[in-house]
Design a protein around this motif. Sequence first.
Motif, PDB file in Angstrom:
ATOM      1  N   SER A  20       0.762  -1.210   0.197  1.00  0.00           N
ATOM      2  CA  SER A  20       0.087  -0.232  -0.127  1.00  0.00           C
ATOM      3  C   SER A  20       0.815   1.331   0.175  1.00  0.00           C
ATOM      4  O   SER A  20       1.908   0.915   0.328  1.00  0.00           O
ATOM      5  N   VAL A  28     -14.101   0.565   2.315  1.00  0.00           N
ATOM      6  CA  VAL A  28     -12.866   1.565   1.325  1.00  0.00           C
ATOM      7  C   VAL A  28     -13.625   2.202   0.524  1.00  0.00           C
ATOM      8  O   VAL A  28     -14.438   2.177   0.396  1.00  0.00           O
ATOM      9  N   TYR A  62      -3.723   3.175   0.289  1.00  0.00           N
ATOM     10  CA  TYR A  62      -4.694   2.776  -0.427  1.00  0.00           C
ATOM     11  C   TYR A  62      -3.422   1.457  -0.809  1.00  0.00           C
ATOM     12  O   TYR A  62      -2.652   1.824  -0.720  1.00  0.00           O
ATOM     13  N   PHE A  81      -7.788   1.400  -8.024  1.00  0.00           N
ATOM     14  CA  PHE A  81      -7.373   2.099  -6.489  1.00  0.00           C
ATOM     15  C   PHE A  81      -8.538   2.509  -5.352  1.00  0.00           C
ATOM     16  O   PHE A  81      -9.369   2.463  -5.956  1.00  0.00           O
ATOM     17  N   TYR A  82      -8.042   1.414  -4.609  1.00  0.00           N
ATOM     18  CA  TYR A  82      -8.694   1.178  -3.256  1.00  0.00           C
ATOM     19  C   TYR A  82      -8.264   1.862  -2.270  1.00  0.00           C
ATOM     20  O   TYR A  82      -7.328   1.243  -1.838  1.00  0.00           O
ATOM     21  N   ALA A  83      -9.242   3.095  -1.380  1.00  0.00           N
ATOM     22  CA  ALA A  83      -7.995   3.556  -0.400  1.00  0.00           C
ATOM     23  C   ALA A  83      -9.095   3.086   1.226  1.00  0.00           C
ATOM     24  O   ALA A  83     -10.284   2.911   1.218  1.00  0.00           O
ATOM     25  N   TRP A  84      -8.659   3.631   2.063  1.00  0.00           N
ATOM     26  CA  TRP A  84      -9.135   2.997   3.478  1.00  0.00           C
ATOM     27  C   TRP A  84      -9.963   4.209   3.837  1.00  0.00           C
ATOM     28  O   TRP A  84      -9.593   4.773   3.924  1.00  0.00           O
ATOM     29  N   ARG A  98     -13.151   3.234  -3.556  1.00  0.00           N
ATOM     30  CA  ARG A  98     -12.722   3.579  -5.397  1.00  0.00           C
ATOM     31  C   ARG A  98     -12.033   4.410  -5.440  1.00  0.00           C
ATOM     32  O   ARG A  98     -13.108   5.903  -5.422  1.00  0.00           O
ATOM     33  N   CYS A  99     -10.929   5.516  -5.422  1.00  0.00           N
ATOM     34  CA  CYS A  99     -10.094   6.154  -5.841  1.00  0.00           C
ATOM     35  C   CYS A  99      -9.936   5.947  -7.553  1.00  0.00           C
ATOM     36  O   CYS A  99      -9.750   5.003  -8.775  1.00  0.00           O
TER      37      CYS A  99
END
Length: 359
Positions: free
Chosen positions: A58, A111, A70, A149-152, A113-114
């Motif tokens: 990450s 999460v 992410y 891309f996935y951000a917490w 999605r970015c």
Amino acid sequence: MAGKGAKATAAKAAEKEKGKKAPGSRSSRACSQEEPVPKKDVYQLFAEKVRDNKQLESRWAVMQETRVEYFRGKDFTTFIKNHPEVGEILGPDKDMEAEDIVNTLLIKNLVIRCDRVWKTVRPGKKKLSSWPAHLEIHQEQVFTENDGFYAWMFLKRRTLWQTILSFIWPVFALAVCLFPVYPYQCKIVVLYSCAGALLFIVSLLLLRAAIFGVLWVLLGKRVWFFPNINAEETTFRELVQFWPVKDEGERPKWTSRLFYTTVALLVILLLRHHAPDEAARARYQKKVSNIIDDVLEWSPKLALSGMMDKHTEDNVTETSNYTSHATTSTEECTDAAEDEDADETQGAADDTRTRSSEV
């Protein structure tokens, strides 16, 4: 008789109803006393466990003026395949595919999605960055493995080390403020430790820049050892990263390399020509040594004694001024009295001469 029978029947019915209600009230009290503690969502526990696992790569980025951590969709799929034991915490859903797991995390807002902010190749680059530094929220909140891309979205649990540091920093700030009252030996240790750390950092930056310049001039490669050492927002693991990041830019032209080499040589020759001589260096060294000695030798006792000496000098000055002023006034009064006596004597003599002339 009929009335008495009806009353007896009604009394029995009432007793039966009370008997029926009593167990219910007891059970309600027992339920109120033994209410089950709400359990944490298994997906929340799963997300925390996955985020703490170092096997899932990450990075940190800025999204809407906020730093977020992410990961990439393809890395998550590989992580789930290589570490199936992590999914045991999901219970009945442990055999779900990575796509279904991430979609569930998206629904639960664990999460988000970015998407990368810069969607085109920037000037001087050959391709898009694998880990963009700036992100934005994607319009479609569904899982995709390719370039996803996935951000917490939840706060990471505070570790024991972070808790200890939160108590150490105020103590450290107070210790810095109290440096002037340290004993002499402690001041020496602090001074040389800070000077050594500063010298190490400056030497590292100069060596890093020299290696970059030599490799850029000779090979046309941009090689930065410790690539994140000047980053404003980074983790400690990224800060101490030694190996350089792969150069994705275009190779510079030989004319530009030759131009910057010439400029660098001219600057070096200019600095060498205007370098201070031995006498000037000795004067600078003596001045710096005097400043350091003043800082190291200062103490509250010396400050108080200096204030007392200054106060005594002020009192002595005031007393001497008062004495001199009184002496001057006395001398002026004496001179005035003598002048008056002389005038009176001269007047008496003039009167005597006038009388004698009249006779």
